[in-house]
Design an enzyme around this catalytic site. Structure first.
Site, mmCIF file in Angstrom:
data_model
loop_
_atom_site.group_PDB
_atom_site.id
_atom_site.type_symbol
_atom_site.label_atom_id
_atom_site.label_comp_id
_atom_site.label_asym_id
_atom_site.label_seq_id
_atom_site.Cartn_x
_atom_site.Cartn_y
_atom_site.Cartn_z
ATOM 1 N N ASP A 102 -24.661 26.874 54.867
ATOM 2 C CA ASP A 102 -23.508 27.221 54.029
ATOM 3 C C ASP A 102 -24.039 27.628 52.648
ATOM 4 O O ASP A 102 -24.497 28.754 52.470
ATOM 5 C CB ASP A 102 -22.581 25.998 54.015
ATOM 6 C CG ASP A 102 -21.277 26.236 53.305
ATOM 7 O OD1 ASP A 102 -20.739 27.342 53.394
ATOM 8 O OD2 ASP A 102 -20.773 25.299 52.648
ATOM 9 N N THR A 103 -24.063 26.703 51.694
ATOM 10 C CA THR A 103 -24.654 27.045 50.391
ATOM 11 C C THR A 103 -26.168 27.209 50.492
ATOM 12 O O THR A 103 -26.773 27.865 49.658
ATOM 13 C CB THR A 103 -24.366 25.940 49.352
ATOM 14 O OG1 THR A 103 -25.005 24.737 49.782
ATOM 15 C CG2 THR A 103 -22.879 25.717 49.182
ATOM 16 N N LEU A 107 -30.813 22.979 53.383
ATOM 17 C CA LEU A 107 -32.033 23.500 54.009
ATOM 18 C C LEU A 107 -33.116 23.792 52.973
ATOM 19 O O LEU A 107 -34.307 23.643 53.263
ATOM 20 C CB LEU A 107 -31.709 24.732 54.858
ATOM 21 C CG LEU A 107 -30.797 24.434 56.067
ATOM 22 C CD1 LEU A 107 -30.559 25.692 56.895
ATOM 23 C CD2 LEU A 107 -31.377 23.340 56.948
ATOM 24 N N LYS A 130 -23.100 31.054 57.222
ATOM 25 C CA LYS A 130 -22.055 31.653 56.376
ATOM 26 C C LYS A 130 -22.739 32.309 55.180
ATOM 27 O O LYS A 130 -22.817 31.715 54.101
ATOM 28 C CB LYS A 130 -21.110 30.556 55.862
ATOM 29 C CG LYS A 130 -20.091 30.075 56.855
ATOM 30 C CD LYS A 130 -18.970 29.308 56.152
ATOM 31 C CE LYS A 130 -19.067 27.842 56.402
ATOM 32 N NZ LYS A 130 -17.942 27.058 55.823
ATOM 33 N N ASP A 158 -17.556 18.485 62.250
ATOM 34 C CA ASP A 158 -16.358 17.663 62.091
ATOM 35 C C ASP A 158 -15.506 18.080 60.907
ATOM 36 O O ASP A 158 -15.941 18.805 60.013
ATOM 37 C CB ASP A 158 -16.768 16.205 61.879
ATOM 38 C CG ASP A 158 -17.312 15.962 60.479
ATOM 39 O OD1 ASP A 158 -18.171 16.754 60.029
ATOM 40 O OD2 ASP A 158 -16.867 15.008 59.815
ATOM 41 N N ARG A 164 -15.621 16.733 66.597
ATOM 42 C CA ARG A 164 -17.013 17.037 66.968
ATOM 43 C C ARG A 164 -17.164 17.325 68.450
ATOM 44 O O ARG A 164 -18.094 18.003 68.867
ATOM 45 C CB ARG A 164 -17.931 15.855 66.625
ATOM 46 C CG ARG A 164 -18.141 15.634 65.136
ATOM 47 C CD ARG A 164 -19.323 14.691 64.934
ATOM 48 N NE ARG A 164 -19.336 14.093 63.607
ATOM 49 C CZ ARG A 164 -19.873 14.638 62.530
ATOM 50 N NH1 ARG A 164 -20.429 15.825 62.601
ATOM 51 N NH2 ARG A 164 -19.853 14.023 61.369
HETATM 52 P P1 5GP Z 1 -25.166 23.532 52.830
HETATM 53 O O1 5GP Z 1 -24.030 23.867 51.893
HETATM 54 O O2 5GP Z 1 -26.118 22.590 52.201
HETATM 55 O O3 5GP Z 1 -25.807 24.779 53.379
HETATM 56 O O4 5GP Z 1 -24.507 22.816 54.074
HETATM 57 C C1 5GP Z 1 -24.424 21.424 54.119
HETATM 58 C C2 5GP Z 1 -23.619 20.913 55.267
HETATM 59 O O5 5GP Z 1 -22.243 21.132 54.991
HETATM 60 C C3 5GP Z 1 -23.816 21.523 56.641
HETATM 61 O O6 5GP Z 1 -24.957 21.050 57.313
HETATM 62 C C4 5GP Z 1 -22.550 21.021 57.308
HETATM 63 O O7 5GP Z 1 -22.732 19.689 57.728
HETATM 64 C C5 5GP Z 1 -21.537 21.079 56.176
HETATM 65 N N1 5GP Z 1 -20.706 22.293 56.317
HETATM 66 C C6 5GP Z 1 -20.828 23.470 55.691
HETATM 67 N N2 5GP Z 1 -19.883 24.336 56.102
HETATM 68 C C7 5GP Z 1 -19.155 23.670 57.034
HETATM 69 C C8 5GP Z 1 -18.030 24.030 57.860
HETATM 70 O O8 5GP Z 1 -17.467 25.137 57.847
HETATM 71 N N3 5GP Z 1 -17.571 23.058 58.703
HETATM 72 C C9 5GP Z 1 -18.114 21.803 58.781
HETATM 73 N N4 5GP Z 1 -17.571 20.947 59.630
HETATM 74 N N5 5GP Z 1 -19.169 21.439 58.016
HETATM 75 C C10 5GP Z 1 -19.681 22.372 57.167
#
Ligand code: 5GP
Ligand code: MG
Length: 175
Positions: A102-103, A107, A130, A158, A164
């Site tokens: 996502d952001t 990772l 995304k 979730d 889930r």
């Molecule tokens: P990051 O923003 O660090 O890339 O993502 C962190 C975590 O946010 C992901 O591993 C996931 O667990 C959660 N996340 C991000 N986008 C979504 C989404 O659309 N749905 C769900 N259920 N979790 C999300």
């Protein structure tokens, strides 16, 4: 709390087909090597289980759990390691498997933490990506599906602990 409405985005069949393709790529890329899959809890547990059964490589499994402050009002990118079942990774090929990029903060954090431990190689595999939400650059080696900026649930992902166990990926319409 009002009932969450969901709408299918990616079907069970589409997921199965795509996982076979990714597993084929992994099998080819790691031919003759053994691979340590690192599943990021909890969201990756179903994806990881399906992926490792399709990939034809000698396999080890480990898990990590992270806390992230996904709330965009808290954009300092603070991530904490909550659980880590990895022992020495020296001399091992690591493939981190997560549900969604996502952001990118999670990772990017893992890239720092795991590369310090000097594995033989380090790659990243996500079921969903995304790209429009990215705040931090991350190198993704295997991507299941790129999706628009929707909050998705199912197939391991979730909302407040629910959904889930759904077999497909659904967008949540009213959260
Ligand atoms: P990051 O923003 O660090 O890339 O993502 C962190 C975590 O946010 C992901 O591993 C996931 O667990 C959660 N996340 C991000 N986008 C979504 C989404 O659309 N749905 C769900 N259920 N979790 C999300
Ligand atoms: Mg996650």
């Amino acid at each position: 709390m009002s009932k969450i409405e969901i709408e299918e985005l990616i079907s069970e069949e589409e997921i199965k087909t795509r996982i076979k393709q990714i597993a084929g790529d992994i099998t080819a890329d790691y031919s003759g090597k053994s691979l340590l899959f690192v599943g990021i809890l909890k969201g990756s547990f179903i994806f990881l289980a399906d992926l490792v059964r399709q990939a034809g490589v000698k396999t080890e499994i480990a898990f990590m759990a992270l806390s992230s402050y996904a709330d965009s009002s808290c954009s300092n990118g603070e991530v904490k390691l909550l659980y880590d079942s990895l022992e020495s990774v020296e001399g091992k090929h690591l493939l981190v498997v997560d549900d969604i990029a996502d952001t990118g903060v999670t990772l990017a954090f893992l890239t720092r933490v795991l590369s310090m431990r000097r594995p033989l190689s380090l790659k990243f595999c996500v079921l969903l990506d995304k790209p429009s939400r990215r705040k931090v650059e991350v190198a993704l080696d295997y991507i299941g599906f790129q999706i628009p900026d929707e909050f998705v649930v199912g197939y391991g992902l979730d909302y407040a602990g629910d959904f889930r166990n759904l077999k497909g990926i659904y967008k949540a319409l009213n959260i």
